[in-house]
Write a protein that holds these residues in place. Structure first.
Motif, PDB file in Angstrom:
ATOM      1  N   GLU A   1      -1.275  -2.149   6.796  1.00 60.78           N
ATOM      2  CA  GLU A   1      -1.374  -1.709   8.195  1.00 60.78           C
ATOM      3  C   GLU A   1      -2.469  -0.678   8.369  1.00 60.78           C
ATOM      4  OE1 GLU A   1       3.246  -2.283   9.435  1.00 60.78           O
ATOM      5  OE2 GLU A   1       2.478  -0.211   9.404  1.00 60.78           O
TER       6      GLU A   1
ATOM      7  N   GLU B   1      -5.861  -1.016  10.564  1.00 58.32           N
ATOM      8  CA  GLU B   1      -6.090  -0.120  11.700  1.00 58.32           C
ATOM      9  C   GLU B   1      -7.414   0.628  11.598  1.00 58.32           C
ATOM     10  OE1 GLU B   1      -2.758   2.603  12.182  1.00 58.32           O
ATOM     11  OE2 GLU B   1      -1.457   0.860  12.548  1.00 58.32           O
TER      12      GLU B   1
ATOM     13  N   ALA C   1       2.838  -7.254   8.259  1.00 55.35           N
ATOM     14  CA  ALA C   1       2.089  -6.000   8.221  1.00 55.35           C
ATOM     15  C   ALA C   1       0.616  -6.212   8.587  1.00 55.35           C
ATOM     16  CB  ALA C   1       2.203  -5.359   6.840  1.00 55.35           C
TER      17      ALA C   1
END
Ligand code: PBG
Ligand code: ZN
Length: 315
Positions: A97, A101, A150
């Motif tokens: 994740e 991001e 995820a």
């Protein structure tokens, strides 16, 4: 023959094999137990990151030209069934994740239980300490879904259980991840070259070894059968591992299968080059490039290598 070797420009013109950073995959490690970047003696230059570290690595690695990473996690808690591997807030799920991001890196998730089990094996054990194939498949299926949830772009199962590709494909499809490809560690040998990796990933088996599920080093035909089965089960990409000592397997797989082929230049291959170079016995940059070129020439499309960032910067 020497007419075509007389200048760098002519040599480049007739070069048959080229390396490109797009085809490198860098393995990276995240450890839940640390809050600062950690290094491991047997893997000089390889960093293990804390869970706060992704922003920086993403930019540093991507800045070198490498666009793909293979992510491994080291959990705070291990147990007999490797529950950290498929925990919603597990270390690798958080790392995936975080990288997604903070970068636009392609994230490949290594899928195995050995970093997460207290006994260090790649699956669950029966009372005699033997890995139970089909019970392990259920846990791989859960792990694959949690990694895709995820945000993993590709799932790469490395445990060498029979039927793992079919089990993972079915689970991904059921969970709505029809578009997530599988990179199968199809021909993974029972190799002594994985030693340094196990120092980094803290994944050495406590008792016994992996000879009951990884392939015998001398078996070429069996490697072809493993690959064939993985393709039939739904693999999108296939892999040979290790790379350098198995160039004949890479060549044969490249000739036989019309599939993207990856080769994993493993920790021991890397550590040997680093160690000899540190002693001044070999030219590190040239041996690094030669080792990668040999793997490419043997027929690999993609190379998973700890040299990815260094080699990409040189290119
Ligand atoms: C986990 C896994 C291993 C490697 C990649 N995934 C270790 C093992 O089978 O013990 C080895 C990678 C390396 O040596 O660089 N199953
Ligand atoms: Zn494993």
């Amino acid at each position: 023959m020497r007419r075509l070797r007389q200048s760098e420009k002519i040599r480049n013109l007739v070069a048959e094999t080229r390396l490109h950073p797009d085809q490198f995959i860098l393995p990276i490690f995240f450890d839940e137990n640390i809050d600062k970047v950690k290094t491991t003696g047997s893997m000089p230059g390889v960093k293990t990151f804390p869970l706060s570290g992704y922003d920086k690595i993403a930019s540093d690695i991507q800045d070198s030209g490498v666009n793909s990473v293979l992510v491994f996690g080291v959990p705070a808690h291990k147990d007999a069934v490797g529950s950290g591997a498929y925990a919603r807030d597990g270390v690798v799920q958080k790392a995936i994740e975080g990288i997604k991001e903070n970068s636009d890196m392609l994230v490949i998730a290594d899928l195995c239980l050995c970093e997460y089990t207290d006994h260090g094996h790649c699956g669950v054990l029966d009372k005699d300490g033997c890995v139970i194939n089909d019970d392990t498949l259920e846990l791989y299926a859960k792990t694959a879904v949690s990694q895709a949830d995820a945000g993993a772009d590709i799932i790469a199962p490395s445990g060498m259980m029979d039927g793992q590709i079919a089990a993972i494909r079915a689970a991904l499809d059921d969970a709505g991840h029809k578009n997530v490809p599988i990179m199968a560690y199809s021909a993974k040998f029972y190799s002594a070259y994985y030693g340094p990796f196990r120092d980094v990933a803290c994944s050495a088996p406590g008792k016994g070894n992996r000879a009951g599920y990884q392939m015998q080093c001398g078996n070429r035909r069996e490697a072809m059968r493993e690959i064939e089965l993985d393709i039939a089960e739904g693999a999108d990409m296939i892999m040979v591992k290790p790379a350098g000592p198995y160039l004949d397997i890479i060549r044969e797989a490249a000739d036989r299968f019309d599939m993207p082929l990856a080769a994993y230049q493993v920790s021991g291959e890397y550590a040997m080059i680093k160690a000899a170079a540190a002693n001044g016995w070999i030219d590190e940059e040239r041996v690094m490039m030669e080792s990668l070129l040999g793997i490419k020439r043997a027929g690999a499309d993609m190379i998973i290598t700890y040299f990815a960032e260094e080699a990409a910067r040189m290119l």
